[in-house]
Design a protein around this motif. Structure first.
Motif, PDB file in Angstrom:
ATOM      1  N   UNK A 143      75.596  92.916 -19.443  1.00 18.99           N
ATOM      2  CA  UNK A 143      75.803  92.116 -20.485  1.00 18.99           C
ATOM      3  C   UNK A 143      75.579  91.535 -21.693  1.00 18.99           C
ATOM      4  N   UNK A 144      74.361  92.317 -22.334  1.00 14.49           N
ATOM      5  CA  UNK A 144      75.078  91.847 -23.791  1.00 14.49           C
ATOM      6  C   UNK A 144      74.015  93.218 -24.366  1.00 14.49           C
ATOM      7  N   UNK A 145      74.229  93.437 -25.720  1.00 13.65           N
ATOM      8  CA  UNK A 145      74.353  94.196 -26.326  1.00 13.65           C
ATOM      9  C   UNK A 145      72.750  95.030 -27.087  1.00 13.65           C
ATOM     10  N   UNK A 146      71.720  93.564 -26.647  1.00 13.55           N
ATOM     11  CA  UNK A 146      70.701  93.981 -27.126  1.00 13.55           C
ATOM     12  C   UNK A 146      70.259  94.873 -26.023  1.00 13.55           C
ATOM     13  N   UNK A 147      70.985  94.800 -24.534  1.00 12.47           N
ATOM     14  CA  UNK A 147      69.461  95.249 -24.024  1.00 12.47           C
ATOM     15  C   UNK A 147      69.734  97.029 -24.144  1.00 12.47           C
ATOM     16  N   UNK A 148      70.723  97.660 -24.759  1.00 15.51           N
ATOM     17  CA  UNK A 148      71.397  99.266 -24.468  1.00 15.51           C
ATOM     18  C   UNK A 148      70.699  99.590 -26.150  1.00 15.51           C
ATOM     19  N   UNK A 149      69.555  98.540 -26.726  1.00 14.92           N
ATOM     20  CA  UNK A 149      68.102  99.034 -27.687  1.00 14.92           C
ATOM     21  C   UNK A 149      67.576  99.257 -26.656  1.00 14.92           C
ATOM     22  N   UNK A 150      66.941 100.945 -27.064  1.00 14.17           N
ATOM     23  CA  UNK A 150      65.415 100.724 -25.779  1.00 14.17           C
ATOM     24  C   UNK A 150      64.269 101.668 -26.321  1.00 14.17           C
ATOM     25  N   UNK A 151      63.050 100.378 -26.024  1.00 11.80           N
ATOM     26  CA  UNK A 151      62.068 101.697 -26.488  1.00 11.80           C
ATOM     27  C   UNK A 151      61.409 102.316 -25.464  1.00 11.80           C
ATOM     28  N   UNK A 152      61.757 103.701 -25.519  1.00 12.32           N
ATOM     29  CA  UNK A 152      61.087 105.230 -24.721  1.00 12.32           C
ATOM     30  C   UNK A 152      59.958 104.963 -24.333  1.00 12.32           C
ATOM     31  N   UNK A 153      59.185 104.981 -25.866  1.00 14.70           N
ATOM     32  CA  UNK A 153      58.017 105.534 -24.841  1.00 14.70           C
ATOM     33  C   UNK A 153      56.721 104.365 -23.967  1.00 14.70           C
ATOM     34  N   UNK A 154      56.343 104.740 -22.858  1.00 18.56           N
ATOM     35  CA  UNK A 154      56.205 103.702 -21.928  1.00 18.56           C
ATOM     36  C   UNK A 154      54.976 102.352 -22.995  1.00 18.56           C
ATOM     37  N   UNK A 155      54.407 101.360 -22.287  1.00 18.45           N
ATOM     38  CA  UNK A 155      53.593 100.667 -23.598  1.00 18.45           C
ATOM     39  C   UNK A 155      52.587 101.500 -22.545  1.00 18.45           C
ATOM     40  N   UNK A 156      51.614 101.177 -23.679  1.00 19.30           N
ATOM     41  CA  UNK A 156      49.974 102.134 -23.481  1.00 19.30           C
ATOM     42  C   UNK A 156      49.873 103.387 -23.524  1.00 19.30           C
ATOM     43  N   UNK A 157      51.189 103.986 -23.388  1.00 17.10           N
ATOM     44  CA  UNK A 157      51.250 105.592 -23.394  1.00 17.10           C
ATOM     45  C   UNK A 157      50.979 105.927 -24.350  1.00 17.10           C
ATOM     46  N   UNK A 158      50.298 107.268 -24.683  1.00 15.44           N
ATOM     47  CA  UNK A 158      49.067 107.700 -25.777  1.00 15.44           C
ATOM     48  C   UNK A 158      49.855 109.745 -25.346  1.00 15.44           C
ATOM     49  N   UNK A 159      49.630 110.445 -26.737  1.00 18.02           N
ATOM     50  CA  UNK A 159      49.916 111.605 -26.595  1.00 18.02           C
ATOM     51  C   UNK A 159      48.574 111.816 -25.551  1.00 18.02           C
ATOM     52  N   UNK A 160      49.511 113.303 -24.909  1.00 17.63           N
ATOM     53  CA  UNK A 160      48.679 113.935 -24.354  1.00 17.63           C
ATOM     54  C   UNK A 160      47.614 115.029 -24.592  1.00 17.63           C
ATOM     55  N   UNK A 161      46.719 115.070 -24.941  1.00 18.12           N
ATOM     56  CA  UNK A 161      45.641 115.836 -24.943  1.00 18.12           C
ATOM     57  C   UNK A 161      46.517 118.071 -25.534  1.00 18.12           C
ATOM     58  N   UNK A 162      46.041 117.766 -26.580  1.00 15.74           N
ATOM     59  CA  UNK A 162      46.012 119.276 -27.045  1.00 15.74           C
ATOM     60  C   UNK A 162      47.831 119.466 -27.559  1.00 15.74           C
ATOM     61  N   UNK A 163      48.453 118.481 -27.619  1.00 19.20           N
ATOM     62  CA  UNK A 163      49.925 118.700 -28.330  1.00 19.20           C
ATOM     63  C   UNK A 163      49.428 118.425 -29.628  1.00 19.20           C
ATOM     64  N   UNK A 164      50.069 119.469 -30.543  1.00 18.21           N
ATOM     65  CA  UNK A 164      49.844 118.792 -31.903  1.00 18.21           C
ATOM     66  C   UNK A 164      51.194 119.144 -32.655  1.00 18.21           C
TER      67      UNK A 164
END
Lengths: 358, 158
Positions: free
Chosen positions: B137-158
């Motif tokens: 119902x609200x256009x602003x809901x279509x703007x999404x943050x894809x990375x989860x909160x407090x998520x971090x990069x997996x070790x070993x990925x460069x």
């Protein structure tokens, strides 16, 4: 046994004994008008639903299936929607002609109904030039279509109307010639006499090859005359948005839509009357037991059965064949259908003179 | 001879038309396999293709770790600026500054599902999901943050 003939006679006698002749005649006019309008609205609902279901089945779909059991009330809902919609008239359109056109198309369709026999001795007006009347009036509807296209002040409408004009005028020739084939064989223009002449077998069986060729040409020509696919260049959704009725909306559009389906019904009744014996049951020569058995089925059912079979065939055409180009369309008429039906008429005449038909 | 060709023309035309009518007549009389999907009714059994592109999602594993390095290759590949990568600088254990992902902003209302970002991604951090019921119902809901909160990069990925 209550047949349509008896009911009509009863009402006729009752009216003439109760009122004086003028009032009774006027009342009969009113009843006929109400019946015709009622038939048209029921036909519109039934045929549009039938078309949607037939198309769905041929395209491996389900078709309308939400409103009512198997979707049978879908067209009723659609009609209600069209009735409450606004009937707009474009600003620069020729307003008088624009609003008149749907009624001309509809009136032409209603007029053709007059000489058609719907059951044994159940006919609005049995004139002795019934077939000529039908062919003459069926050309009036093209005026309505041209009027709609011209008055809309829209290039697509005009193109669609022009195509429709060229198409209807040319296909009337071969439709007329194949009708004349049957007139030659039955030696009458009167619808009731033509039906009577088929008491010992329908013309499509009695007339050998000329009648079959005439029947095929008639079906092709009337498909074109009613602007149905594969001859629907007048509408050609992919090229002309909707052809001559692009600018129409609401009930005025509904009238065009209804007229299309009513016209299909009418040409199929004519085809059934001329080639398949009208209300005449299936009779074979003098085989009395078989003939009497067939007579138990009411004559109106015979006519409607044959008509709906022809309607189904025309719908089958629509959902099978791709649309023709305008030059292919005119080639088909002038180079193929017209010469063939002329030679066919010659054959039929020779056959009628020499008495080769049954 | 002209007449022979003419008759052959008619014969061929009638024959091919009848073949077409036989096909549709077969479909009409053998009404078994239906292609219609009665969508809201068959929601539970809806069978979508693997390749169906509904929206871009970021793949997270069970430790809430993703594979996005914040390289902005997807942002550059996007033809209509659907993706906006906001980066930050992490301090690695040995004291070096390192570019990392802060927010992966995805504008679903701009996305054309062209799949170019997924092709461009060097670490396969994002993919196309099968979901398609995106009405809000609200256009602003279509703007999404894809990375989860407090998520971090997996070790070993460069």
């Amino acid at each position: 046994m209550p047949s349509l003939e008896n009911i009509a006679n009863f009402i006729h006698n009752w009216l003439y004994t109760t009122f004086n002749a003028t009032v009774a005649l006027l009342l009969e006019f009113t009843i006929v008008a109400i019946l015709v309008i009622g038939l048209f609205s029921v036909l519109g609902l039934v045929l549009i639903f039938m078309e949607r279901k037939v198309s769905a089945y041929m395209q491996v779909r389900l078709g309308p299936n939400r409103v009512g059991p198997k979707g049978i009330f879908q067209t009723v809902a659609d009609t209600l929607k069209l009735m409450v919609k606004e009937g707009m008239t474009p600003n620069n359109a020729d307003k008088f002609l624009f609003n008149l056109a749907p009624f001309i198309v509809m009136t032409a369709a209603m007029l053709i109904l007059a000489p058609l026999a719907f059951a044994k001795n159940f006919q609005i007006w049995d004139i002795n030039i019934g077939v000529l009347f039908v062919t003459a009036i069926s050309s009036v509807s093209v005026i309505g279509i041209l009027m709609a296209g011209w008055a809309s002040n829209n290039k697509y409408s005009l193109l669609g109307a022009m195509r429709s004009g060229a198409q209807i005028v040319s296909y009337e020739l071969s439709a007329g010639l194949s009708i004349i084939t049957i007139v030659v064989l039955s030696e009458s223009l009167k619808i009731s006499t033509i039906i009577e002449s088929q008491a010992n077998g329908w013309w499509i069986f009695k007339g050998h090859i000329p009648a079959i060729i005439a029947f095929v040409i008639f079906i092709i020509a009337v498909t074109a005359e009613t602007n149905r696919a594969p001859f629907d260049l007048a509408e050609a959704e992919s090229e002309l948005t909707a052809g001559f009725h692009t600018e129409y909306s609401g009930m005025k559009f509904a009238l065009f839509f209804l007229a299309e389906y009513v016209n299909i019904f009418i040409v199929c009744v004519i085809g059934a009357t001329l080639f398949l014996g009208g209300w005449m049951p299936l009779h074979f020569g003098t085989n009395t037991t078989f003939n009497e058995m067939m007579d138990y089925i009411p004559s109106s059912l015979w006519l409607f059965g044959k008509t709906f079979f022809l309607i189904f065939v025309i719908m089958w055409f629509r959902w099978t064949f791709p649309r023709l180009r305008i030059d292919q369309l005119l080639n088909l008429e002038w180079k193929y259908l017209l010469p063939i039906s002329m030679i066919n008429l010659l054959l039929a005449t020779a056959m009628a003179i020499l008495g080769w038909h049954f | 001879m002209f007449l022979k060709e003419y008759i052959q023309d008619i014969y061929g035309a009638v024959k091919s038309l009848l073949i077409g009518m036989r096909r549709t007549g077969y479909y009409f009389t053998n009404h078994k396999e239906i292609i219609t999907q009665q969508y809201p009714d068959n929601k539970a059994t809806l069978n979508l293709s693997e390749r169906f592109r509904g929206e871009v999602v970021m793949i997270h594993d069970e430790n809430n770790e993703h594979a996005c390095t914040g390289c902005t290759a997807c942002e550059l590949a996007c033809p209509n600026a659907t993706i906006k990568i906001i980066t930050q600088f992490d301090i690695s254990p040995d004291g070096k500054k390192k570019k990392a992902l802060n927010k992966f902003v995805y504008h679903l209302d701009l996305c054309t599902m062209c799949n170019l970002c997924i092709v461009a991604c060097p670490t396969d951090a994002i993919k196309m999901a099968n979901t398609f019921e995106h009405s809000v119902f609200d256009r602003s809901k279509l703007t999404k943050i894809l990375n989860n909160p407090d998520s971090k990069i997996r070790a070993g990925i460069e």
